[in-house]
Scaffold this motif. Sequence first.
Motif, short mmCIF file in Angstrom:
data_model
loop_
_atom_site.label_atom_id
_atom_site.label_comp_id
_atom_site.label_asym_id
_atom_site.label_seq_id
_atom_site.Cartn_x
_atom_site.Cartn_y
_atom_site.Cartn_z
N VAL A 183 -1.43 20.92 55.90
CA VAL A 183 -0.03 20.74 55.51
C VAL A 183 0.16 19.43 54.75
CG1 VAL A 183 2.33 20.48 56.37
CG2 VAL A 183 0.79 22.14 57.45
N SER A 184 -0.49 18.40 55.22
CA SER A 184 -0.37 17.10 54.57
C SER A 184 -0.93 17.14 53.14
CB SER A 184 -1.12 16.05 55.39
OG SER A 184 -1.04 14.78 54.78
N HIS A 185 -1.99 17.90 52.95
CA HIS A 185 -2.62 17.97 51.63
C HIS A 185 -1.78 18.76 50.63
CE1 HIS A 185 -5.73 18.27 48.57
NE2 HIS A 185 -5.58 19.59 48.57
N TYR A 186 -1.28 19.94 51.04
CA TYR A 186 -0.60 20.83 50.09
C TYR A 186 0.90 20.61 50.03
CZ TYR A 186 -4.89 23.46 49.33
OH TYR A 186 -6.17 23.83 48.96
N LYS A 187 1.50 20.04 51.06
CA LYS A 187 2.93 19.75 51.08
C LYS A 187 3.75 20.96 50.60
CE LYS A 187 2.78 14.73 50.69
NZ LYS A 187 1.37 14.61 51.13
N PHE A 188 3.63 22.05 51.33
CA PHE A 188 4.32 23.29 50.99
C PHE A 188 5.84 23.08 51.01
CE2 PHE A 188 0.37 24.42 53.21
CZ PHE A 188 -0.25 25.18 52.23
N ALA A 189 6.52 23.58 49.98
CA ALA A 189 7.98 23.49 49.96
C ALA A 189 8.60 24.44 50.97
CB ALA A 189 8.49 23.80 48.55
N SER A 205 8.80 15.16 56.64
CA SER A 205 8.52 13.81 56.14
C SER A 205 8.40 13.73 54.61
CB SER A 205 7.23 13.27 56.77
OG SER A 205 6.10 13.97 56.29
N TYR A 206 8.24 14.86 53.95
CA TYR A 206 8.12 14.83 52.49
C TYR A 206 9.25 15.64 51.86
CZ TYR A 206 5.68 19.33 53.18
OH TYR A 206 5.34 20.61 53.55
N HIS A 207 9.59 15.30 50.62
CA HIS A 207 10.70 15.94 49.91
C HIS A 207 10.18 16.54 48.60
CE1 HIS A 207 13.69 14.25 52.66
NE2 HIS A 207 12.89 13.20 52.71
N PRO A 208 10.07 17.86 48.55
CA PRO A 208 9.37 18.50 47.43
C PRO A 208 10.16 18.54 46.13
CG PRO A 208 10.22 20.16 48.95
CD PRO A 208 10.49 18.82 49.58
N PHE A 209 11.46 18.20 46.15
CA PHE A 209 12.27 18.38 44.94
C PHE A 209 12.75 17.07 44.31
CE2 PHE A 209 13.40 22.23 47.61
CZ PHE A 209 12.43 23.04 47.02
N THR A 210 12.33 15.95 44.84
CA THR A 210 12.81 14.66 44.31
C THR A 210 12.53 14.52 42.82
OG1 THR A 210 12.42 13.67 46.48
CG2 THR A 210 12.69 12.18 44.61
N HIS A 211 11.36 14.98 42.38
CA HIS A 211 10.98 14.85 40.97
C HIS A 211 11.80 15.74 40.05
CE1 HIS A 211 8.81 18.41 42.28
NE2 HIS A 211 8.61 18.74 41.01
N LYS A 212 12.60 16.66 40.64
CA LYS A 212 13.40 17.59 39.84
C LYS A 212 14.74 16.98 39.40
CE LYS A 212 11.06 21.57 39.90
NZ LYS A 212 10.75 22.33 38.66
N VAL A 224 21.53 17.59 39.86
CA VAL A 224 22.19 16.30 40.10
C VAL A 224 21.97 15.79 41.52
CG1 VAL A 224 23.96 16.71 38.34
CG2 VAL A 224 24.36 17.46 40.71
N GLU A 225 21.40 16.63 42.38
CA GLU A 225 21.14 16.21 43.76
C GLU A 225 20.01 17.06 44.33
OE1 GLU A 225 23.40 16.12 48.13
OE2 GLU A 225 24.59 16.36 46.29
N THR A 226 19.19 16.45 45.16
CA THR A 226 18.11 17.20 45.81
C THR A 226 18.11 16.92 47.30
OG1 THR A 226 16.46 15.45 45.52
CG2 THR A 226 16.67 17.06 43.74
N GLY A 227 17.68 17.91 48.06
CA GLY A 227 17.53 17.77 49.50
C GLY A 227 16.19 18.35 49.92
N LYS A 228 15.97 18.45 51.20
CA LYS A 228 14.71 18.97 51.72
C LYS A 228 14.50 20.43 51.33
CE LYS A 228 10.97 19.53 54.10
NZ LYS A 228 9.67 19.01 53.59
#
Length: 601
Positions: free
Chosen positions: A430-436, A475-482, A529-533
């Motif tokens: 899970v840590s490696h692939y960080k599935f959304a 712990s990770y946020h998959p959409f921040t870069h969007k 304009v906004e991202t969440g988990k």
Amino acid sequence: MHIRGCNKGFSHSSRTELSWWCRTRRWGRRPDLHVFFGKMPSQNSLKACDQDIEDIEDIALSSGESRLLREHIVPHPRSTRTQLKGSNNNESPCDENAVGDNEQRDSYVPGTQSIYLKTWGCSHNNSDSEYMAGQLAAYGYQITDDKEKADLWLLNSCTVKNPAEDHFRNFIQDAKAKNKLLVLAGCVPQGQQKSDYMQGLSVVGVQQIDRVVEVVEETLKGNSVRLLGQKKTSGRKSGGASLSLPKIRKNPLIEIIAINTGCLNQCTYCKTKHARGDLGSYPPEEIVERAKQSFSEGVVELWLTSEDLGAYGRDIGVSLPQLLWKLVEVIPEGAMMRLGMTNPPYILEHLEEMAVILSHPRVYSFLHVPVQSASDSVLMEMRREYCVADFKHVVDFLRERVPDVNIATDLICGFPTETDEDFAETLALVSHYKFASLFINQFFPRPGTPAFKMQRIPADEVKKRTKAVSELFQSYHPFTHKLGDLEDVLVTEISHDQQYYVGHNKSYHQVLVPKQENLMGKIVRVKIVETGKHFMKGVVLDAVELPHIPMPLPKGQVSGLTSGVPKVEFQKQSQGFPWFWVGVSLLSISIVVQAYRKFNK
């Protein structure tokens, strides 16, 4: 057809009635049918009934009457329902004077009652419920969301987890307490036919949903009916009931098609196999025809579902990519197709083609591939038929070739043989692939499965592991870069809080947009304009200009009907030589000749 019951105390008026809709259907071969007339018998009282009846006509007809089977029985609508006081539970159902604690429902007008339909589980179950609702509504029944006012509850169950079955059992108890008639459906009654809490209740099996009207009719009369057989074509298991049946879509913009049922695996923890059985696939042409009809009714999103999408067609000599290419040809511009769940073993050989298909502009770049555990030893005990390297190959291959592909996966925490080292491997994956999209489940021991008998890990440890992987996922946020990106989004739903419309981008990531007029069912261009988990929010820039797409059916309207008249030909008729009509013609000629000879003697 085999019927168990008592032939004592039933007159000609008790003959089973079939509606116009049921009479004009070609029902085909009837699988096992168990009918209990009068009161719903208890397990003990069934012992009093030891006479086997080989056909329903043996009950309906007296000994002096003909027992010729009739395909079409003219219905005689009855007057009002008669309330009869029940006696004690020790009465035998063979007693002609015995009546049930519930109403004696042998006087009613068929098709006038209201039905509450509750569904648990996967999109396959939801598709089955849509078909059952459509048939009942086409017959005249009212589908209602008000369970208190409904005459009958139809409960479509899920057997994957204990909580889902517990909820299902609680609904049954609630219905009995409120004196509601019940019909059970789905994987629980199909896979656990001898469960005590379901005895004496009507059941429509997972492959018998095309006969739900019959089961409901008999239940409203006070009888208990069980249809649990399998559909077969040329001696092999088929996909199930016809895909051309009428249905009521939960969302008029989304069509769910179950392309196959059952699977090829023997997972040690899985109860669904007991209900859905081995693989049975629908022919590609039937699936394509259903998709074409759906798009003509304003559907803009097509979901393909099954217990294992990747195994599709292995029983009928076709493959999943062959089906998908045929479907891509009929998807109109402005509509999208979403693929469902596939296990790693059956998608490995199709990865090249799948990468091309998932890159198609009218196919979501999304695939659900459950891994369940990142430990090979645990996977072996689960009998998953792949190793972690296979799963990694699927993910790596698709991520490399399909831009921004979204691979969703499942985990089971606390499988009986899982050690701390095994669980650590899962955390590392899970840590490696960080599935959304990650679906985290505790292990639930399901009765009748091999894993049920295994020595279990303490519940506290299972909860601890579940919490650990959940915290890692959060712990990770998959959409921040969007943030700030422009996305084309197909809008099809309303958010749970009713504040936003919900759409999905090409990767099937959820995007919330303002509830502006005329956005529903359209592809719109938005700026994030906004991202969440679990979501992104966008402001609408403009709607994408697209060719005309038909307006969707009003919510609750039956699909597949023309001008309010029920379609009769739900199953494809044979295209061979019309021997039936030749026989009718010859018979007519014979009758005319005989009459001519008689009157000219």
